[in-house]
Motif scaffolding. Structure first.
Motif, short mmCIF file in Angstrom:
data_model
loop_
_atom_site.label_atom_id
_atom_site.label_comp_id
_atom_site.label_asym_id
_atom_site.label_seq_id
_atom_site.Cartn_x
_atom_site.Cartn_y
_atom_site.Cartn_z
N ARG A 145 87.18 25.86 -21.04
CA ARG A 145 87.78 24.83 -20.17
C ARG A 145 86.76 23.80 -19.70
N GLY A 146 85.50 24.04 -19.99
CA GLY A 146 84.47 23.10 -19.56
C GLY A 146 84.35 23.02 -18.05
N THR A 147 84.48 24.14 -17.39
CA THR A 147 84.50 24.17 -15.93
C THR A 147 83.58 25.28 -15.41
N VAL A 148 82.91 24.98 -14.31
CA VAL A 148 82.07 25.95 -13.61
C VAL A 148 82.67 26.15 -12.23
N TYR A 149 82.66 27.39 -11.77
CA TYR A 149 83.28 27.75 -10.51
C TYR A 149 82.25 28.32 -9.53
N LEU A 150 82.55 28.14 -8.27
CA LEU A 150 81.80 28.82 -7.22
C LEU A 150 82.83 29.48 -6.31
N GLN A 151 82.95 30.79 -6.45
CA GLN A 151 83.84 31.56 -5.60
C GLN A 151 83.09 31.92 -4.33
N MET A 152 83.63 31.51 -3.20
CA MET A 152 82.96 31.72 -1.92
C MET A 152 83.83 32.61 -1.05
N ASN A 153 83.34 33.78 -0.76
CA ASN A 153 84.05 34.75 0.07
C ASN A 153 83.29 34.99 1.37
N SER A 154 83.97 35.57 2.33
CA SER A 154 83.35 35.90 3.62
C SER A 154 82.61 34.70 4.19
N LEU A 155 83.26 33.57 4.18
CA LEU A 155 82.62 32.33 4.62
C LEU A 155 82.26 32.38 6.09
N LYS A 156 81.14 31.73 6.40
CA LYS A 156 80.62 31.66 7.76
C LYS A 156 80.54 30.20 8.19
N PRO A 157 80.54 29.94 9.49
CA PRO A 157 80.40 28.55 9.95
C PRO A 157 79.15 27.88 9.40
N GLU A 158 78.09 28.64 9.20
CA GLU A 158 76.86 28.05 8.68
C GLU A 158 76.95 27.68 7.20
N ASP A 159 78.05 28.01 6.55
CA ASP A 159 78.27 27.56 5.17
C ASP A 159 78.86 26.14 5.13
N THR A 160 79.19 25.61 6.28
CA THR A 160 79.75 24.26 6.35
C THR A 160 78.75 23.24 5.81
N ALA A 161 79.18 22.47 4.83
CA ALA A 161 78.31 21.50 4.17
C ALA A 161 79.11 20.75 3.13
N VAL A 162 78.49 19.71 2.58
CA VAL A 162 79.00 19.09 1.36
C VAL A 162 78.37 19.84 0.19
N TYR A 163 79.20 20.28 -0.71
CA TYR A 163 78.74 21.05 -1.87
C TYR A 163 78.73 20.16 -3.10
N TYR A 164 77.63 20.22 -3.83
CA TYR A 164 77.44 19.42 -5.02
C TYR A 164 77.19 20.32 -6.23
N CYS A 165 77.75 19.93 -7.36
CA CYS A 165 77.33 20.58 -8.60
C CYS A 165 76.41 19.62 -9.35
N ALA A 166 75.54 20.22 -10.15
CA ALA A 166 74.56 19.45 -10.91
C ALA A 166 74.42 20.06 -12.30
N ALA A 167 74.06 19.22 -13.27
CA ALA A 167 73.94 19.67 -14.65
C ALA A 167 72.57 19.34 -15.21
N GLU A 168 72.04 20.25 -16.00
CA GLU A 168 70.72 20.09 -16.61
C GLU A 168 70.86 20.40 -18.10
N ASP A 169 70.37 19.51 -18.96
CA ASP A 169 70.60 19.68 -20.39
C ASP A 169 69.35 19.92 -21.22
N SER A 170 68.19 19.98 -20.58
CA SER A 170 66.97 20.16 -21.36
C SER A 170 66.72 21.60 -21.74
N THR A 171 67.00 22.49 -20.81
CA THR A 171 66.76 23.92 -21.05
C THR A 171 67.96 24.71 -20.58
N PRO A 172 69.09 24.57 -21.24
CA PRO A 172 70.33 25.17 -20.75
C PRO A 172 70.35 26.69 -20.75
N TYR A 173 69.38 27.32 -21.46
CA TYR A 173 69.36 28.78 -21.49
C TYR A 173 68.79 29.37 -20.19
N ARG A 174 68.18 28.51 -19.37
CA ARG A 174 67.59 28.97 -18.11
C ARG A 174 68.58 28.82 -16.96
#
Length: 126
Positions: free
Chosen positions: A76-105
């Motif tokens: 599907r070409g999609t990455v997920y972040l399942q977040m459970n047991s969330l806390k108030p300190e998890d409040t933030a803007v969440y960003y995904c990022a991609a790296e293509d030079s060394t994808p095996y890492r």
């Protein structure tokens, strides 16, 4: 050029769950290492979780270990972040990022990422 789009953020009560998604327009994410980062108001951006291109390797920040799970569906070409047991300190803007030079890492340092999404707001109320 890869354009990343995050979705799935929102408002949730403490102890609740959310699942964030990261997809790309123009190209599939299946050949990229992907990371999730977050930035709270007045704080620096911090690493949350990362996965290599195959999904066989993952890495988490100590603050989310055991609560968050990063995964990917390359068909599907999609990455997920399942977040459970969330806390108030998890409040933030969440960003995904991609790296293509060394994808095996798994890539932890934000400076190594080539492409970033616009972010999705996660707010956890107490």
């Amino acid at each position: 050029q890869v354009q990343l789009v995050e979705s799935g953020g929102g408002l949730v009560q403490a102890g609740g769950s959310l699942r964030l998604s990261c997809a790309a327009s123009g190209r599939t994410l299946s050949t990229y290492a992907i990371g999730w980062f977050r930035q709270a108001p007045g704080k620096e951006r911090e690493f949350v979780a990362a996965v290599n291109w195959s999904g066989g390797r993952t890495y988490y920040a100590d603050s989310v270990k055991g609560r968050f799970t990063i995964s990917r569906d390359n068909a599907r070409g999609t990455v997920y972040l399942q977040m459970n047991s969330l806390k108030p300190e998890d409040t933030a803007v969440y960003y995904c990022a991609a790296e293509d030079s060394t994808p095996y890492r798994v890539v932890v340092a934000d400076v190594e990422y080539d492409y970033w999404g616009q972010g999705t707001q996660v707010t956890v109320s107490s």
